[in-house]
Write an enzyme that holds these catalytic residues in place. Structure first.
Site, short mmCIF file in Angstrom:
data_model
loop_
_atom_site.label_atom_id
_atom_site.label_comp_id
_atom_site.label_asym_id
_atom_site.label_seq_id
_atom_site.Cartn_x
_atom_site.Cartn_y
_atom_site.Cartn_z
N HIS A 127 0.87 -1.18 0.00
CA HIS A 127 0.00 0.00 0.00
C HIS A 127 0.91 1.23 0.00
O HIS A 127 2.05 1.16 0.50
CB HIS A 127 -0.83 -0.07 1.30
CG HIS A 127 -1.87 0.98 1.46
ND1 HIS A 127 -1.58 2.26 1.88
CD2 HIS A 127 -3.21 0.93 1.31
CE1 HIS A 127 -2.71 2.95 1.97
NE2 HIS A 127 -3.71 2.17 1.63
N ASP A 203 3.10 -4.35 7.95
CA ASP A 203 1.86 -3.61 7.77
C ASP A 203 0.73 -4.64 7.90
O ASP A 203 0.49 -5.43 6.99
CB ASP A 203 1.86 -2.96 6.37
CG ASP A 203 0.50 -2.38 6.00
OD1 ASP A 203 -0.47 -2.58 6.75
OD2 ASP A 203 0.41 -1.74 4.93
N GLN A 206 -4.57 -5.21 7.02
CA GLN A 206 -5.58 -6.14 6.50
C GLN A 206 -5.49 -7.50 7.18
O GLN A 206 -6.15 -8.45 6.75
CB GLN A 206 -5.43 -6.31 4.97
CG GLN A 206 -5.62 -5.04 4.18
CD GLN A 206 -7.05 -4.49 4.25
OE1 GLN A 206 -7.98 -5.14 4.70
NE2 GLN A 206 -7.22 -3.25 3.81
N LYS A 229 -10.56 -0.31 10.71
CA LYS A 229 -10.78 -1.49 9.87
C LYS A 229 -11.16 -2.69 10.71
O LYS A 229 -11.33 -3.79 10.19
CB LYS A 229 -9.51 -1.81 9.07
CG LYS A 229 -9.17 -0.74 8.01
CD LYS A 229 -8.00 -1.18 7.19
CE LYS A 229 -7.31 -0.06 6.46
NZ LYS A 229 -8.02 0.41 5.28
N CYS A 369 -5.02 2.82 -3.35
CA CYS A 369 -3.75 3.27 -2.77
C CYS A 369 -2.64 2.25 -2.98
O CYS A 369 -1.79 2.04 -2.10
CB CYS A 369 -3.89 3.58 -1.27
SG CYS A 369 -4.92 4.98 -0.96
N1 PMP Z 1 -1.88 -0.70 4.54
C1 PMP Z 1 -2.85 -1.44 4.00
C2 PMP Z 1 -2.54 -2.82 3.50
C3 PMP Z 1 -4.14 -0.92 3.92
O1 PMP Z 1 -5.12 -1.65 3.36
C4 PMP Z 1 -4.40 0.38 4.41
C5 PMP Z 1 -5.78 1.00 4.33
N2 PMP Z 1 -6.36 0.94 3.06
C6 PMP Z 1 -3.34 1.10 4.97
C7 PMP Z 1 -2.10 0.54 5.02
C8 PMP Z 1 -3.52 2.49 5.50
O2 PMP Z 1 -4.34 2.48 6.62
P1 PMP Z 1 -4.84 3.86 7.26
O3 PMP Z 1 -5.44 4.65 6.15
O4 PMP Z 1 -5.85 3.43 8.27
O5 PMP Z 1 -3.65 4.51 7.87
#
Ligand code: PMP
Length: 413
Positions: A127, A203, A206, A229, A369
């Site tokens: 991401h 990270d 998910q 999430k 993203c």
């Molecule tokens: N990493 C991953 C794999 C994600 O799916 C997301 C959220 N789409 C993020 C990071 C970023 O999370 P946040 O916007 O809550 O900081």
């Protein structure tokens, strides 16, 4: 279709007031939990109680409601620490979310430790939150970034090529891809980082919401996730960090709460984790996240994972029958998180998502993203359906029907 659900989904849905609303005269079908989950009443209630019954700042007051707020804030930290099996709650830093957690590691660790020519190892399936902070650090320090590739056909990391990467100082990777769904072998990647005397950062945005994650078993140095999430409020997340590392790191931000003493000439720092929590924290968010963890624990992470796997298998089976359907990532439900990114022939992802919305179905369309993943897949955008504990097999069938209807409209038959 008579599928046996592993969870009492009807009862669970009863806890989520949003599912009683209609969209365009149809029941809401929410298939975008990978972007943000819905919240059960119990979480909203915990936040309401804080604001209505003991609202006050934490750590500072001697009066009783401030003590109560502090106790609840710190109790939430202990719950989260147990949830991920950290050795101690001192290893749980409250931040705004995954993005801030990863930036904290980048700025408070990497910016100070890395030198010109040092290597940062990432994967091609990250991401943006796990790419851009490292690019900023690389620009500043002269460090280089290398990426472990993934196979564009099965969406898995090319781990047979892992030993090409040597002499890196940090490996940061996603536990589960928010586009491909791939669940990575976190233990193996962490072991590889440690064999190379590098730090391992995960990270887990998910992963933590959807499966049992045990930081001691995985052995990682840092792990990041977001409350919103996993049924919790927005604006709260967690950085888990091994205590020795957090102790040796300098603060990320300066201000109130993170100090021990401030003199005009210098300051000294509070103990961990408060050293990293400058300013008034998101007290309501942390308490709400504690309630979300209680909720998830009560249902059981293993059962949530099994339920999502069964929904994913159902969707994969149905999707395969749709003409022009292209599914990205592993085709085995057991190898992927409960989300599927796809395209149908040359229908643009946004057009498809708009047509699904007409049937009350919420899915996400775009690059999610993760532009480098889409570049590699040679598509500017995908449509993504993602599942959670409150989704049903009937909803998967409604989704399939709606996709078929859209395909017909575009004359893909
Ligand atoms: N990493 C991953 C794999 C994600 O799916 C997301 C959220 N789409 C993020 C990071 C970023 O999370 P946040 O916007 O809550 O900081």
């Amino acid at each position: 279709m008579g599928r046996v659900s592993l969870l009492n989904v009807d009862e669970i849905r009863g806890d989520f007031p949003i599912f009683s609303r209609q969209v365009g005269g149809r029941p809401l079908i929410y298939l975008d939990s990978a972007a943000t989950s819905q919240r059960p009443r119990q979480v909203v209630e915990a936040v309401r109680r804080y604001y209505e019954e003991y609202n006050s700042n934490v750590h500072r007051g001697v009066y009783s409601i401030s003590v109560e707020a502090t106790e609840e804030y710190e109790r939430a930290r202990r719950k989260i620490s147990r949830f991920i099996n950290a050795k101690s709650e001192r290893e749980v830093v409250f931040v705004r979310g995954t993005t801030e957690a990863l930036n904290l590691v980048a700025y408070a660790w990497a910016l100070r430790k890395l030198r010109k020519g040092d290597k940062i190892l990432l994967t091609e399936m990250e991401h943006h939150s796990n790419i851009v902070p490292w690019q900023l650090i690389a620009q500043h320090t002269g460090a280089e970034i290398n990426y472990i590739p993934f196979n564009r056909y099965d969406g898995k990391l090319e781990l047979d090529k892992l030993d090409r990467y040597k002499d890196f100082k940090i490996l940061s990777f996603t536990y589960a891809s928010n586009v491909l769904g791939t669940i990575n072998d976190a233990k193996r990647l962490v072991k590889y980082a440690h064999e190379n005397n590098a730090l391992a950062v995960i990270d887990a945005a998910q992963a933590v919401p959807h499966m049992r994650v045990d930081v001691q078993e995985i052995g990682c140095d840092f792990l990041a996730f977001s409350g919103h999430k996993m049924l919790g409020p927005t604006g709260i997340g967690v950085l888990y960090g091994r205590r020795e590392l957090l102790e040796e790191m300098q603060p990320f931000m300066g201000g109130g709460e993170m100090i021990r003493e401030v003199h005009l000439s210098h300051s000294t720092w509070n103990e961990v984790p408060w050293k990293f929590e400058a300013g008034t924290p998101n007290v309501a968010g942390a308490i709400g996240l504690g309630a979300a963890v209680d909720y998830l624990e009560r249902i059981g992470m293993e059962r949530i994972r099994e339920h999502e796997e069964s929904l994913t298998k159902h969707a994969l089976d149905e999707f395969e029958k749709i003409k022009g359907m292209r599914i990205y990532g592993p085709l085995e439900a057991g190898e992927r998180a409960g989300l599927i990114a796809f395209n149908v022939a040359d229908i643009h992802a946004h057009d498809l998502a708009t047509l699904l919305d007409e049937d009350g179905i919420c899915v996400r369309a775009g690059h999610h993203c993760a532009m480098p993943i889409h570049t590699k897949l040679e598509t500017p955008a995908t449509t993504r359906a993602s599942f959670y504990l409150y989704n049903t097999h009937e909803e998967i069938e409604r989704l399939t029907e709606s996709i078929k209807k859209a395909a017909k409209k575009f004359k893909i038959t």
